[in-house]
Design an enzyme around this catalytic site. Structure first.
Site, PDB file in Angstrom:
ATOM      1  N   ASP A   4      57.445  -9.308  52.075  1.00 44.98           N
ATOM      2  CA  ASP A   4      57.225  -8.051  51.356  1.00 44.98           C
ATOM      3  C   ASP A   4      55.784  -8.032  50.863  1.00 44.98           C
ATOM      4  OD1 ASP A   4      57.578  -5.661  50.075  1.00 44.98           O
ATOM      5  OD2 ASP A   4      58.839  -6.437  48.464  1.00 44.98           O
TER       6      ASP A   4
ATOM      7  N   ASP B  11      55.733  -2.019  54.936  1.00 42.61           N
ATOM      8  CA  ASP B  11      55.283  -3.172  54.155  1.00 42.61           C
ATOM      9  C   ASP B  11      56.319  -4.282  53.991  1.00 42.61           C
ATOM     10  OD1 ASP B  11      56.963  -1.783  52.512  1.00 42.61           O
ATOM     11  OD2 ASP B  11      55.668  -1.849  50.742  1.00 42.61           O
ATOM     12  N   GLU B  12      57.423  -4.235  54.724  1.00 40.28           N
ATOM     13  CA  GLU B  12      58.378  -5.335  54.613  1.00 40.28           C
ATOM     14  C   GLU B  12      59.172  -5.487  55.909  1.00 40.28           C
ATOM     15  OE1 GLU B  12      61.745  -4.927  51.941  1.00 40.28           O
ATOM     16  OE2 GLU B  12      61.423  -2.748  51.843  1.00 40.28           O
TER      17      GLU B  12
END
EC number: 2.7.7.7
Length: 351
Positions: free
Chosen positions: A8, A103-104
């Site tokens: 993350d 983003d993860e």
């Protein structure tokens, strides 16, 4: 035993802005909205978070908490470019990658030979490589199952990681608050607490039949997670088709004004979730869901090119007036259907 990593990125959009403009590093900044018009915060850096500024917060509220907050409109091409680079770094270690947003992502490194097969060392090396090549920090969680890896990635943020080995799972679960389990919202947590269930350890002592009667299918998921069971694979072919947010009320509502107020509160979270998957907010359809006091539910949606709150409210009002039939409403939900990638390419070419 599987080896799952959840990576993350730390305040990703804001981090890209601070990297590209060092003058922003030590001041409170947030992405989304403006001082002149209403909007919501997509993400905020850590200096802004010290003032209480959070994702999905209305811009006006953020400015009250932090009057000197610097608002940026967002450069989504830059975020997508960074995300693609990060994805390429992941692929150096495994082909089993399940992106959740820009983003993860989940990574299954069970069969990876890198770092002598150590998931802990792989996670460390991935985070260091991301920093070396992009000057961005990431946090990671390592565990034998997906939901624990996701929980672990939040334990040592920012720029840290947390490992739950198979041997450590039972002790970790004993004291893990149920609210930490993905899918357990405030209403569910309150209902569980009313039953004397606050931790996974409490649920382990609870009869599965009781949970099924009270929570239905979710009761089984809750029971399994509390035992450390999560058989979901890291799905490399995963293509997200929709994004949604919903709220189950502690008490049924009977007035349109109550429903509209709930939509006003849900919309910023829908916008935030969509922005993580589709920063340009382009969609195929958007719609609403109402579940009534007899557990019947109805869904209505419209073809719409971009997320639009006014249309969602109008759709909800029409659904409320035409389909409620005097029943109480126990759940309100908003959702969008994403564009098929092939259709999206055609639209872009058409422009």
């Amino acid at each position: 035993m599987r080896k799952i990593i959840h990576v993350d990125m730390d305040c990703f959009f804001a981090a890209v802005e601070m990297r590209d403009n060092p003058a922003l590093r030590d001041i409170p900044i947030a992405i989304g909205g403006s001082r002149e018009r209403r909007g919501v915060i997509s993400t905020a850096n850590y200096p802004a978070r010290k003032f209480g500024v959070r994702s999905a917060m209305p811009t006006g509220m953020a400015l009250k908490l932090c009057p000197h907050l610097t608002l940026l409109p967002g450069r989504f091409d830059a975020y997508k470019e960074a995300s693609n680079h990060i994805r390429e770094i992941f692929s150096r270690y495994t082909s089993r990658i399940e992106p959740l947003s820009l983003d993860e992502a989940y990574l299954d490194v069970t069969d990876s030979v890198h770092c002598h097969g150590s998931a802990t060392l792989i996670a460390q090396e991935i985070r260091q490589t991301i920093f070396n090549e992009l000057q961005l920090t990431a946090s990671a969680g390592v565990a034998p199952v997906k939901f624990l890896a996701k929980i672990a990635s939040d334990m040592n943020k920012p720029n840290g990681q947390f490992v739950i080995t198979p041997a450590e799972v039972p002790a970790f679960l004993q004291t893990l608050p149920l609210a930490k389990i993905p899918g357990v919202g405030k209403v569910s947590a309150a209902k569980l607490e009313a039953m004397g269930l606050r931790t996974c350890g409490d649920v382990q002592k609870c009869d599965l039949v009781t949970l099924l009667k009270r929570f239905g299918k979710f009761g089984r998921i809750l029971w399994e997670r509390s035992q450390g069971i999560d058989e979901r694979d890291v799905n490399s072919e995963r293509l997200r088709k929709s994004v949604g947010v919903e709220r189950t009320m502690a008490e049924d509502i009977h007035h349109w004004s109550e429903c509209e107020a709930i939509i006003e509160r849900l919309y910023p979270e829908l916008e935030r979730r969509l922005a993580k998957v589709k920063p340009d907010l382009l969609i195929a359809r958007q719609g609403v869901k109402l579940k009534f006091d007899d557990f019947q539910q109805t869904t209505q949606e419209h073809v719409w090119p971009r997320l639009n709150k006014s249309d969602l409210i109008a759709t909800a009002r029409k659904t409320w007036d035409e389909r409620r039939g005097g029943r109480g409403v126990r759940l309100v939900g908003l959702h969008v259907t994403l564009l098929d990638p092939q259709m999206e390419r055609q639209l872009v070419l058409g422009l």
